[in-house]
Each structure stands twice: as C-alpha cells, then as structure tokens.
Design an enzyme around this catalytic site. Structure first.
Site, PDB file in Angstrom:
ATOM      1  N   GLY C 151      78.432  49.173  62.881  1.00 59.44           N
ATOM      2  CA  GLY C 151      78.539  47.724  63.006  1.00 59.44           C
ATOM      3  C   GLY C 151      78.882  47.331  64.429  1.00 59.44           C
ATOM      4  O   GLY C 151      79.293  48.157  65.249  1.00 59.44           O
ATOM      5  N   CYS C 152      78.717  46.042  64.728  1.00 60.41           N
ATOM      6  CA  CYS C 152      78.928  45.556  66.092  1.00 60.41           C
ATOM      7  C   CYS C 152      80.413  45.615  66.474  1.00 60.41           C
ATOM      8  O   CYS C 152      80.774  46.164  67.517  1.00 60.41           O
ATOM      9  CB  CYS C 152      78.382  44.141  66.221  1.00 60.41           C
ATOM     10  N   TYR C 153      81.279  45.070  65.643  1.00 59.71           N
ATOM     11  CA  TYR C 153      82.713  45.126  65.946  1.00 59.71           C
ATOM     12  C   TYR C 153      83.202  46.575  66.041  1.00 59.71           C
ATOM     13  O   TYR C 153      83.942  46.920  66.969  1.00 59.71           O
ATOM     14  CB  TYR C 153      83.516  44.374  64.882  1.00 59.71           C
TER      15      TYR C 153
END
Lengths: 348, 348, 348, 348
Positions: C151-153
């Site tokens: 995921g991005c985070y």
C-alpha cells in the site's frame, strides 16, 4: 419574531446551503422550512457539519400543502426540471416564489425545449415570472410575486454589458463572451467531471456554443438593446470552488475612450450598491468578490482594434445564485436591497 | 455614533485586513485609524481592491501621539518585533491594546530570546499582559487592558487539550502535536516559500521541533495542568490559503472511553459559543470553519494503544488571529463575546 | 520486438493509467492486453484523451483464458476484492502476477477479514505471495512469481522506519504515524468525498485508527524488528492530486544524535537507487518526488523529548503503487531495478 | 560519451530546471555547464532538492570565455534583457544558441522597444535569428545556428491558427485570443502577484491589450497569411502551476463545416508528432498535456454566428519553453525531432 417565514426547496445543494448561510443572519426572516428530496429525514447539520449549532433543522420531503403551511415565501434551489413540476400549486395560491433554476427564465417555451432538451413549463406560467436581474429590473421585481432568478454567467455578462446595450453603443452581433467558472457551478452531485483529480491543475473548455445560458443572455440583451443579438459564448472550468469571470469582447459602434465609458458605467450604476466599477487599467479578480454579493467590472478600449474588452466578476454562488435571490426577496418585500447581504468579501 | 473608536497598526497584512473585514460590520465600533509602515500614504482599498466602496481610508505612519488622538483601542497586527517597540507608550497612557504578534505572549523573557532569536520586551512590561485565549481566560481578559493574543497553532492545540489538562487525564510528556497550516499563516510578504508554484500540489514539513509556538504552548499547558510539559510539535505547510488542523496524540493516565471523554468536552465547553464538539466517529475538517471564529474538535481513544487522538481545527486568520482578537475586545468591553463574530462558515 | 508481453487488469483506474504511462516507454516490455470491467469495449484513449496517439488499444473484459493468451505477465490494478477472485486461475497456470490491491498482503486471513470487512483469499493462496516492498525484500521478490504490491502509506512508512526496526533502535509500541495523502489515493470513482469543492481549500482527517493499512504495516514491522508492534496511525486528505507524506514519531531506545542516525540511513540505503536521504535540517516535500519513483526521507532527534521525528514522502501513484509494481517486475525478470523508471520529478 | 555538450545560462529558473529535467535523460547530450547569476557558487540540487542524486553540478557565473570552453551548444533561459547582452560573443564565435527569452523574437527593433520598454538588440543581430516555432519553420531551423524560441502564448495560438492563416480562411482582423496561463509563466521570482494566497481560488485578468506577446504573434501571423493582422489578446492568471489554454475566436472568410476544418488540421499536422487534433465536440484540457511536449487542439464552427472557436493547449514550461527549445536543438542537429521528448503527459 422575524417578519417573514421562508422555506427552501432543494436545501441540500450548494445554492441551498448558501441561502441558509445568508438567511440565517438576515434580520427580517426566519427559516421555517427546509426540503430536500435526496436527503429528507436527515438534519441539515448532518449533511453539512459546518452548520452544527447554527441551524438544527430537519430536511423534509416537498409536500406542497405542508410546505405552504410552514412558510410564506419560497426559494427553489432545485436541479433543472424540478421547479416547473412543483410551482403551479404555489402560483394557484399566490405564494411568492423565487426559482433559482433555469425552468422559468425563457419566455419562449420552444427555446427552452431546444436548449434544455426537456419539456417546458406552459407559456401562461412562464408569463407570470419576472426575470430577476436585480439591478436591471428592480421596478418590475418590486411588483412581482414570481421571480426567475438569473443564471450565473448571464448575471456577470449582462451587468457587464447593460450600460452599452441600452445606449446601442456596440454592435450586438459582435459580442463574444469567454466565461470562466469555479466548480460549485456544477453542483454538489458527484461526477467524473467534478472529481478533484480531474479538475485540479487543469483548465477545461466545455459546452462551447451550446450552453443553455446563451438564449437567456440573448433574450435579455434584445430586451435592453431593442434589437436582435447573436452572441458567441464559451465556458471554461477553472480549478477553484467559487467565482465566475466573464471576459467580454465587442465592437464599438463609434470611437469612444476608455475614460468616457468608465464614466458611463459609473453613472449607470451610481445607485446600485452591489456593482463596483474599477478605475482605468485595474482589472477585477474573482477572489475580490469571494463570499459577497458584488459584481466588479473593469473595461478598456483596445485602440489598436477599436474593440472593447470588459471583465466582469461575481461569486457564482452569491450574486450568481443565492445572494441575488435574497436581493430580489428584499426588493419584493420593500426592504433595502442590501439587507442581510453586506458581507465583505473574504480575502484572501 | 458607534461606542468605540479603534485603530489597527499593521493594517496592510492579512491579519490587519481580516480585522477590517470584521470590525467594519461590528455594531459597537468604528474604525478610525489605520497604520501601515510599508504602505503609508496609500488608500487601503488601493492595496486591497475587494474593499472598494466598503472602507475608503488612508493608511498612515504610526505616530503614537497622533494615533492615540484618533482612536481609543488598538490592535497590533504587526510583524514579530514591532509591537514591543511601540507599545510602551500606549501602556504609559493606559490605552487598551491587543497584540496579535508573539511579542508579549511569553512571561519568561529568556524563553522569548531563545526561541525568537531577538531581544525581549522587558519583564515588567510582559507582566502587564494577559494571555488572550478567550475560552480559557475569559475572567482575566475581562479585567485586562493589555492582551497578548495567542498564536494560531496554540489556539487550536490548547482548546483541543484543555479539558484533559485541567483534570490531569493525560501524561503531559507524551503529547505530540502534528500541525497543518494554510499559507496565510506565513503572512503576505512575497518569499520563495510562499510562491504559488512552490506550495501548490505540495505538502512541506518545516521548523520541526524548533517552532516558536512550542514555549507558548508549554507555558499555557503548565498553567492548566500545574505540572511541567515537554511536547513534540511539528508543522506542515498545506496547499490552501486558510485553515489550521492540529492532530494531537497523548497517552491517557487511565482507561477512558471515547464517549466519556466527549461528554467531558461537551460539558467543559457548554457555555462557549465558538467551540463545537463533533460526535463519535465524526472528524472536523478545516473548510467547516472557513471564514468563521469556530474551533471544531473531534476525538477518539485508540483502544489498541490506549492513546488518545484529538483533531482540532480553526480558521487561522479568524480564531487563530483577528477573530479571537475581536472576541477579546468584546470581553474587555463587557459586550457579548460573539458580538460581530457570528458569521457562518463559508462552505464550500 | 520487446522481451515481455504484459497485461493490465483494471487499466481504467489511476494506477492502471500510470502503469500505462511507464510501461509504454519501458525498453523491455510491450503492453499487449488491457482490461477494464466498467469500460470494456472502449478505447483507453477515449477514457483518457491525454493518451491520444500514444496508445490506441481497446479495453477488454477479463476473460482469464483469453488474457493468458494475450500476455505473459499481469498487473492487477483492480479495486479491493477483485484480484482474489481472478488470480487463482493465473496461479494454477504459474503466470506471474503483481497485485496492486490489498487482497494478498496480509498473511493472516483473519486480519484481512477484520480490517477489510470482506472474506479473505484462502490461506494457501496467500502464502504464495511475496510482499513487494522492493528495497526490503529484493532477494525474495527476485525468486517469486506472485507479488502483493504494498500500500501507499505502508511504503512511505516502512522505508522511513526500516533501518531502525532491524536494529531495534526504537520502542516499537511508541510509533505514531501521521499520514497525509493526495486525492488520487481515493481512486477515480466519483464520490462526494472526492468532489472538488469538498476537498479544495480543506484538510480532512479520516479513518483515524481504523485504516486497513494498519495491520499491513504492523505485519512488516514485526517481521523486521522481530517483536510485536502496536502502532497509532491517522490519515488526512490533502488538497492535491498526488503525493503522500508520513510524519513518524517514535521513542529512541537509547540516546542517539541526528547525525548518527542519518549515517545509519545513508548506509542502509546506499545501494538503493530510489531512496534519498536529506541532510540534517532539510525536510523533503511531496512535490520533490512528483511523478517519480523516489522515496525521500528526512529525520531529526527532538532532543527536548528524546523522540525521533521522521518525514518520508513518495508519489503515491508511483512508488506507492504503479512505479513500485514495475520495479518489482524488473527485479522478478532479472533486469536493473530502475529500468524504465528513471524519470526526474516534475518540478514545479 | 554523448554527442553534444550543452550549457544552460539561467539554470536556476523554472525554464532552466525544466531543461535539466529533459536533457539529463536525452540520449544525445551531456549537460556540461550550468550558470546562474543569482545563485552562482551553489549546487543546483541545493536550490532544487528534487534533483538530489540526479544531477550534482555547481551553478557558475556566466563568464563567456569559460562557458564556450565548457560546452558547444547553449540555451539561454534568462530574464528579459539578459540574453541580448551576452549573446553577441557567442555569435562572433558561431557557437549555436537558443534564446528562450523574448530578446530576439521581433525582427523590428522599434517594436521591441515599444512593447518591452527596453533598448533592443541591434537589427543586424536580430536578423541572424530564426523564429523557432518548430512545426512551422522546421526547414529554416535545421539551417540555423541561432534560434529565438517562441513565447508560450504565441506557441499555443500560432499552432492553433496556422492551417487557416496559410489558406487565408479567416479574416485576420477578427482574431481574438483569450489566454489562460498557469503561474510558472511568471517565473520563480517571489512577488505579491505570485504569492500563493493571491493566486489560489482566484482568476485574475492582467496586461489586457498590452502584453508583449502581441507583436510576436502578429509578426508570425503576417508571415503566414501574407497580410497585416491586428489582434485582440487578453491574458488571465489561473490557479495552477503549469499549462496554457488559448481560446481563439475568428470570423470565417466563407462557410465551412467543423468537419472540413478538422480534416484540414489533421492533414496540415499529419507529419508533426507533437500536435494532436481532437475529434468533433471534444475539447482539450491543459492537464492532458501536463509535463509533455504536446499541443492539443479542438475546434468548432459556431453556426449561429459563422464564427470559428479554437481551443489550443500546451504545457507552458514544455512546448511553451524548454521542450520546444530541445525540439529545436534536435532539428538543428539533424536528430529526430522527438528525441528525448516522448514523455507521456502525467495524468492526473
């Protein structure tokens, strides 16, 4: 107790919530009825948390009989095509209404059907409505019960051109309007076209030559100039929430200086609180009217081409919709036209 | 005639022009004096065309004797280091002043010199000032002549933490504040850091652990909690003009539920018009207080870590500066604290 | 002819179109198959006019057999819950796949069901996937056929913390992550939450303490630190299209200077092209990685509190999704990891 | 080793840093010299941290002799008035130069002095320069050593009008151009006009009828149409960083359909990689060329007024400045014109 109980049909859209922002502090009125088809049963402050503690009222379905019991004056901030279904019952009962949608602006029902691609309100209903461009039709508005509130682009454009049209100082068929609008103009409905990432860092041309505000502007121009008008009108979506700028180009009928025209404008609008004329070489910007009911206008004669350039800006949600509607309500009720509308623009 | 003549020193900055926006419609006051060092001699409406026709007044140099002749109450919306030079003469004459800058907020002059890298106002001057966080020190403000108006980040943070600090419900040394600010916080001065293209489509961390608001917050927290505080504070520039959000993290002294804490907050702020507590699972956003004097707060106990998360938002130009200054003026003069400040947030 | 034929399932979303932007200039691959459930039958350049003349290909339905005929390597840029339905057939046939969605990141299916509120892929499928954080698991990725792209985070956070976690230099239960994301993170679907006027000039907190990236981060942190982790994670929507910043707070296990930690980071990432460490007192901003595959990191020990503050930024569509997916494809195929990914950030 | 060593004078501005972005990946060139008057002695990656690890080079003062030793081809990305002082020495030595500033675009030095309010380069120097609108003057550019790179507005406008001008299909004196520009067009200098808070949520008209690009456009139009042109040109600042849109209005000499004109445009630009014509009723937007060298054009005949409306968009930093400069460098060196310029627009 306040003087007048008002109802808002379509309270959950951006124009509706702007009506609430203004009316809730208006010294003469009380908001006594809010309706929203899509969110009926909910509290308005649940839909718009910025209203927490300011207005705690439930959104209802528009049952016409019930509505007429609850309020004495109505605003329709509904999507295209809704007001024309509901308003006949209000007319029967002579309950004053201001329709912010485009349903009752065109006198010629065939024009409505051509540009809105929808069946029109009957002609005899349309004739009962006064076109509510406050500065231009103040006297008529004062004597009216039913107002068709102008569109956002027409408001900026017509205020920008009126002093010239009434004096026939420009060739009406030379008029070109380059419109630039913030995204509130598209309403609160979630669509790909209003998705943040599609609008941000972007300018987008749309509906060029086909925008439904074209016949509305031409109708009013013809009324002012007493001659036919064929305009070119283009529209652009700007990455900002509020604000409309119309940059208007027109050929002058005879040579005139910028200074003379500025004097003409200042004179024409001298008794109109909400129109402000910039001095020579100063151009207005949309932020300078943000959150307020002003229309600011700058102009210049391009001497190389004998063409006139006018820049007219408004906050599309205020003077282009809800602010002007309340200005009309004030006029209809014999109150000062700026009552409850004297907010200074929020800057920056 | 209005009750009080007020003057604004530093009228040409963003806080100055926001004071004008509010005061010019305040029912009790008249703006009788505007000063600006950098633009003296010019009309304020020339610097800010959005004020055309609203206030047509000249910006003057700050000659103290002249100023005291022209007005009876003063706001200093000046850059850091200016108020401390000018204010002693006003103190001598017991002319009430509200200083929006950081010059008189810290009681300990050595802290000022450490964090502001500048010589401090003398200690005996500093003691004359009351820290103007309206909700927390209302009684003291009512009895004061000189007010040090709080910083923007401290206002959001301290209102977000006060109910817990006075009850010693959190470990004060566990407090972490992640601040997010719009660009008006940096003032109107043109710098590379405020250039549109450097800010737009960007989040930038700055002054992490070194921001001059740290000792201001710690001073007030110690006052409320009656114990020492060492906080971690970071700041981020957000691509928007107005608004501050502080996301606050703290360890609870003992287990408590989100619901219990929300009740505590609602009770603590029940008589404070401008603080609004969101219900469980609803978080405030900065747009919901845009252009208004509200501070909106949401909170939640993260049960996985027994850590409390608080989100507090204000409009930094309003509650974080000019709005709170006028709230303090109202309190000092014995008027309702919300007088002239009841504008609904502009949304969207 | 290029070396590898690749297909994109979910080509019409923002991650899909970013895969196209990169792959279409990648020297080793050819895009031979595009699928989109919602827009099948249309040309991709019709959905995204910026691709006119660059790629003229039709979007198809995902018929698995047909897809496997058309390409030899697949990216799934599909909404949550789609990949887990389609991927078993690809696994049966040992066709390499990179899943950009969250469907295969958590090894513990019960965690998936708890945080995603959806039934999980079967455990034996989950075990076939390697977590594709390129810098941390390069060796494993090189030997894998199925990759769960992070995921991005988590990408920004884990790269920001890895050098400390592997050395056990911080108390893992003290970790707090304050995430700030642009709007592309929410996908292209039109919702009220992504409407321009709701996001513009606004910061909004959301999913605080409940975001589905929490177990993903904890799983990887536990793997790196070899001890359990309970983190606090909050997320904020920022008015910009691209970019994620994670501001990370953690208590140090023992006293260490900023300079020592910067050396540790520089050493840890010395062979990793896409991680750049800022020097002391310089903080990265999201625009500095815009449109590129970099992760930029700054850090500082707050000596007043012995707390470490780390700022880590990525372009969420690139390093946070499509760029990292292609980096993984490069590693899987034995190519240089930066092949086709060396675009300089677009600034400003 | 790469084929050509290039130098950039004015490397620290937005056009300079965009030249670096492109050239640093151009297969044929090596950046061997960077000069910046205001920041000489500093590393470019210190001024622009996004370049960390990508280019580590020092900015030097422009000593002409030294410069000519270091590179064989020069770009001038300097503010108005600088190139004309430095370039004569390069001309003496026949060192090829591309001037991105306006110093050498006008053949008539008196026009320069009238519109730029500055003394002109001598006429015999001006005659040595070829106007570098790549698509229109490719042959001449191929044979030139000194190029005056076009302005951003002229590039969008002239590409939008060229097919009609060469065929005399419009009345040249009817041309009105409504320009809309992002803020990079104003350069990196910090001014009140580029302050984030003055630009954000704002559209501002400026330099209407007085912009220095007017004579540049008229000069080229006259060249193409072989008749005199007097245009009306207005400019508007849009709250975005990159992008220019020119909406162009002109009266057709004779009746023509939208479809016929689209065919004309497609034919005219059939061999020009960077010009893309939209199909009927599709209008380009600036984001669709963001970060790329494309010029996208849409058009429509407004049959109600027999007026043609053209919308032409470019990325002002790319096709409007640095991208086109590199396109010209390619042409001058006999390389494919798109070499190193085939980046797909970054969307969204």
């Amino acid at each position: 107790m306040r003087d007048l109980k008002v109802g808002i049909i379509g309270a959950n859209g951006y124009s509706g919530v702007e009506l609430i922002r203004i009316l809730q502090q208006h010294p003469k009125v009380e908001i006594s009825f809010l309706a929203s088809h899509s969110t009926s049963g909910k509290m308005i402050s649940e839909q718009y948390p910025h209203l927490q503690g300011i207005i705690e009222q439930k959104l209802e379905e528009t049952n016409v009989d019930h509505a007429m019991n609850e309020a004495d004056f109505f605003f329709f901030a509904t999507p295209s095509g809704v007001a024309k279904e509901l308003i006949p019952r209000f007319i029967e009962n002579e309950i004053p209404c201001i329709d912010l949608s485009g349903d009752h602006r065109l006198k010629d029902s065939s024009l409505y059907e051509e540009w809105y691609k929808n069946s029109s309100s009957p002609s005899k209903i349309l004739q009962k409505f006064t076109y509510g461009l406050s500065e231009l039709y103040k006297r008529e508005i004062a004597q009216s019960t039913f107002i068709a509130n102008p569109g956002c682009y027409p408001t900026a454009t017509l205020l920008g051109l009126a002093p010239l049209l009434v004096k026939n100082s420009i060739h009406t068929n030379s008029i070109i309007i380059d419109g630039k609008s913030g995204v509130t103009g598209a309403g609160r409905k979630a669509t790909l076209g209003t998705h943040y990432c599609e609008v941000n860092e972007n300018v987008k041309a749309y509906k060029i030559g086909t925008h439904q505000h074209i016949p509305e502007m031409e109708q009013c121009m013809q009324n002012l100039a007493a001659e036919s008008c064929n305009i070119t009108f283009s529209t652009h979506l700007i990455p900002m929430s509020r604000g409309i700028m119309c940059t208007i180009y027109a050929d002058l009928s005879k040579n005139e200086s910028t200074q003379t025209l500025l004097e003409l404008y200042n004179h024409y609008y001298q008794n109109h609180y909400f129109v402000r004329i910039r001095s020579e070489n100063a151009w207005p910007s949309t932020k300078e009217v943000y959150g307020s009911n002003y229309c600011d206008i700058g102009l210049k004669v391009d001497e190389r081409t004998n063409r006139l350039i006018i820049v007219s800006v408004i906050d599309n949600v205020m003077k282009g919709a809800s602010g002007q509607a309340i200005q009309n309500m004030n006029i209809m009720n014999g109150w000062e036209e700026q009552t409850g509308l004297q907010m200074t623009p929020v800057y920056p």
